[in-house]
Design a protein around this motif. Sequence first.
Motif, short mmCIF file in Angstrom:
data_model
loop_
_atom_site.label_atom_id
_atom_site.label_comp_id
_atom_site.label_asym_id
_atom_site.label_seq_id
_atom_site.Cartn_x
_atom_site.Cartn_y
_atom_site.Cartn_z
N PRO A 71 42.94 28.65 49.59
CA PRO A 71 43.47 28.94 48.24
C PRO A 71 42.59 29.93 47.48
O PRO A 71 41.82 29.57 46.59
N PHE A 72 42.70 31.19 47.85
CA PHE A 72 41.98 32.25 47.16
C PHE A 72 42.91 32.83 46.09
O PHE A 72 44.00 33.31 46.39
N GLU A 73 42.47 32.77 44.84
CA GLU A 73 43.30 33.21 43.73
C GLU A 73 43.12 34.71 43.49
O GLU A 73 42.00 35.17 43.23
N ILE A 74 44.22 35.45 43.57
CA ILE A 74 44.20 36.89 43.32
C ILE A 74 44.75 37.17 41.93
O ILE A 74 45.87 36.76 41.59
N THR A 75 43.95 37.87 41.13
CA THR A 75 44.40 38.34 39.83
C THR A 75 44.79 39.81 39.98
O THR A 75 43.96 40.64 40.35
N ASP A 76 46.07 40.11 39.70
CA ASP A 76 46.60 41.46 39.83
C ASP A 76 46.35 42.20 38.53
O ASP A 76 46.98 41.92 37.50
N GLY A 77 45.43 43.17 38.56
CA GLY A 77 45.11 43.93 37.37
C GLY A 77 45.99 45.14 37.13
O GLY A 77 45.78 45.89 36.18
N GLY A 78 46.97 45.35 38.03
CA GLY A 78 47.88 46.48 37.88
C GLY A 78 47.44 47.68 38.68
O GLY A 78 46.28 47.81 39.09
N GLY A 79 48.43 48.57 38.93
CA GLY A 79 48.13 49.80 39.66
C GLY A 79 47.94 49.60 41.15
O GLY A 79 47.41 50.49 41.82
N ASN A 80 48.37 48.46 41.67
CA ASN A 80 48.21 48.16 43.09
C ASN A 80 49.46 48.56 43.87
O ASN A 80 50.57 48.52 43.33
N SER A 81 49.28 48.90 45.13
CA SER A 81 50.45 49.23 45.95
C SER A 81 50.13 49.08 47.42
O SER A 81 49.00 49.31 47.84
N GLY A 82 51.14 48.66 48.18
CA GLY A 82 51.08 48.70 49.63
C GLY A 82 50.50 47.49 50.31
O GLY A 82 50.44 47.45 51.55
N TRP A 83 50.07 46.43 49.55
CA TRP A 83 49.41 45.32 50.22
C TRP A 83 49.82 43.95 49.67
O TRP A 83 49.26 42.93 50.07
N GLN A 84 50.79 43.91 48.77
CA GLN A 84 51.07 42.65 48.10
C GLN A 84 51.88 41.66 48.93
O GLN A 84 52.02 40.51 48.51
N ASN A 85 52.41 42.07 50.07
CA ASN A 85 53.08 41.07 50.92
C ASN A 85 52.05 40.10 51.49
O ASN A 85 51.01 40.50 52.00
N ASP A 86 52.32 38.82 51.37
CA ASP A 86 51.34 37.78 51.65
C ASP A 86 51.67 37.07 52.95
O ASP A 86 52.82 36.70 53.20
N ILE A 87 50.65 36.89 53.80
CA ILE A 87 50.79 36.13 55.04
C ILE A 87 49.85 34.94 54.92
O ILE A 87 48.64 35.10 54.74
N ARG A 88 50.37 33.72 55.02
CA ARG A 88 49.57 32.53 54.74
C ARG A 88 49.58 31.55 55.92
O ARG A 88 50.54 31.44 56.65
#
Length: 656
Positions: A621-638
Amino acid sequence: MSDQHSQHPRRPARRRRIRAVVAGSFVVALGAGTLGAHPALATADPPGPAGVETVAGLPPHLTAGRGATVPFVEQEAENAATTGEIIGPDRNAYTLPSEASGRRAVKLDAPGEWVEFTLTRDTNSLNVRYAVPDAEQGGGITGPLDVYLNNQRRHTITLTSEFSWLYSTYPFSNDPRAVPPDDWWIPEPRPVKTPFRPHHFYAEQRLLLGKTLHAGQKIKLKLPHDSTLPWAVIDLVDFEMVAKPKKMPRGALSVVDFGADPTGVRESADAFDAAVAAGRASGRTVFIPQGTYQVNRHVVVDDVTVTGAGNWHSVVRGDGVGFYGKWAADGGSHDVHLSDFAIIGNIRERRDDLQVNGIGGALGGGSTVERLYIQRTKVGMWFDGPFHGLTVRDNMIVDQMADGLNLRRGISGVRVTNNFLRNLGDDGLAMWSHFVKNPDGTPETSEEADQDHDNVYDHNTVIAPVLANGIAIYGGRDNVVSDNVVAETVREGGGLHAGYRHGSTRFSGTLTFARNTTVRAGVLDLNWNFGVGALWFYSLDGPMDARIDVVDNSFLDSTYSAIMAVKGHPEAHSVSNIHVDGACIDGAGTYALQLQVAGAGSFTGVEARNLGVGGTWRGDPFEITDGGGNSGWQNDIRWNWPMDTARPVAPPTNCA
């Protein structure tokens, strides 16, 4: 400073013989794939390709403004004309191409085969990075390589594997028959095959040409027709316009006047000691004139300047050669200035109980180490603290058995800048905040006193550390790693690393990684059975909760993931307070982010492209805070096991 894992070598597929290759592509795939179609056989030597300058095997614009500014230009052999065989690309450990810059090289394995470079700038010297086979029983062999200037043979240099080829597990052996202990962390089936885990194949050889060649002219390296070598691999050549020897500074003391022998026949250690003592007593500079001097032990320096005629011209070499400050327990050394000479040792095996480093001890109080060439020592520079105040700049450190440079224990106020390091046997640059304890487990001083702090590693280039990491920070507080280039990690490490491990102190304050570029960094850890990231965090000995800022870094063609965080075992310590602000991930064999630990981090302006498997893998359970301006990696594999197989990706194009 790393656990040992393994993989058997894999022989690259044999390719048909060619007369010339124009290798204009910088694609570096994973595994031992083949290159594109070769030109047809020709009856005469073709003109050959134009010279191609690279930095860490890449077009120079991809690393502009980062890494060391050096006096030479690099040309990779695979981009030159050749009648040899291009080997690679391959990123599997224990293979010749895996340790080559760019993961490709040229193999000359028949008398008369050659590789020819077209100069892009004027030069009067060359430095060839090469590999030749070991002797059957170990200990190395030697053999000639002819140097042709504009198709006329002018020089013959001697290639050697006497200082290369290590085997088995840490601390390694130079005996190809060596077998490892029967330990659980060695996954190979028993009995193991020998040679077991061969590595550390390459070496470097410098040559002054005796004349100036101009841009557009050619330099050919050729196996003689009566060659005694079964093969030689040419990785690259550096071309440099070497300046004339520097004159002795006015009022300086020459080591020759104290009995030093510039022919290298007689031992000169006592003469160096006498000159250094006189220089310190009189406040005069000690000068090492042009020549080669045999020194077979340490020269202890304090409150003195020692300079040479240039690191191509003034060479100090021998068994155990080194220039050392006094130990910190004895007060250390201050106001020491070392410059413009070479230190060349004869180290053939790794012995961590021996002090056989190029520069060592405690050098603080405004000391400087600059424009040295250090080769074949155990560690190029290993400093033992505590002390404060040192600048290390403009040096070249190659062919080391262990680290390139390490700051150990309570060292502060150090700047390591504009240094070039290649072919290291352990971490390229390291800060090790060694938390020293008494036999009863109590601290010898305090954890805070043992922290390295307020140090900067900037604008350095680290290529091909064959074990561990390019730049590694173990504990400490308020340190900065910025504007560096790290390429070609081979086994058990990544490009950039922060680890609470190896008996280090905790992290505190802020650790900063800013504007660094990693190139083909990261490896497969065979015991974990997953890849190590180009930038990775490892909470082995305790939680990592001090602030870590990761600002405007580029991760190019990462072998597995670009950014990774992993916990220790059996304790599952967290990694938190990570702040990634601006990152270009261009090419990763698996993921942009590989998060195998509980924790938290913020990610802002992180752009990813050309990912081999997916965007983010999370097994905790690693919590990611999205600060904006991100692209290309947000698909999550768990929750599944992370991929242990990377997939080829497109070459990097626009991370600058």
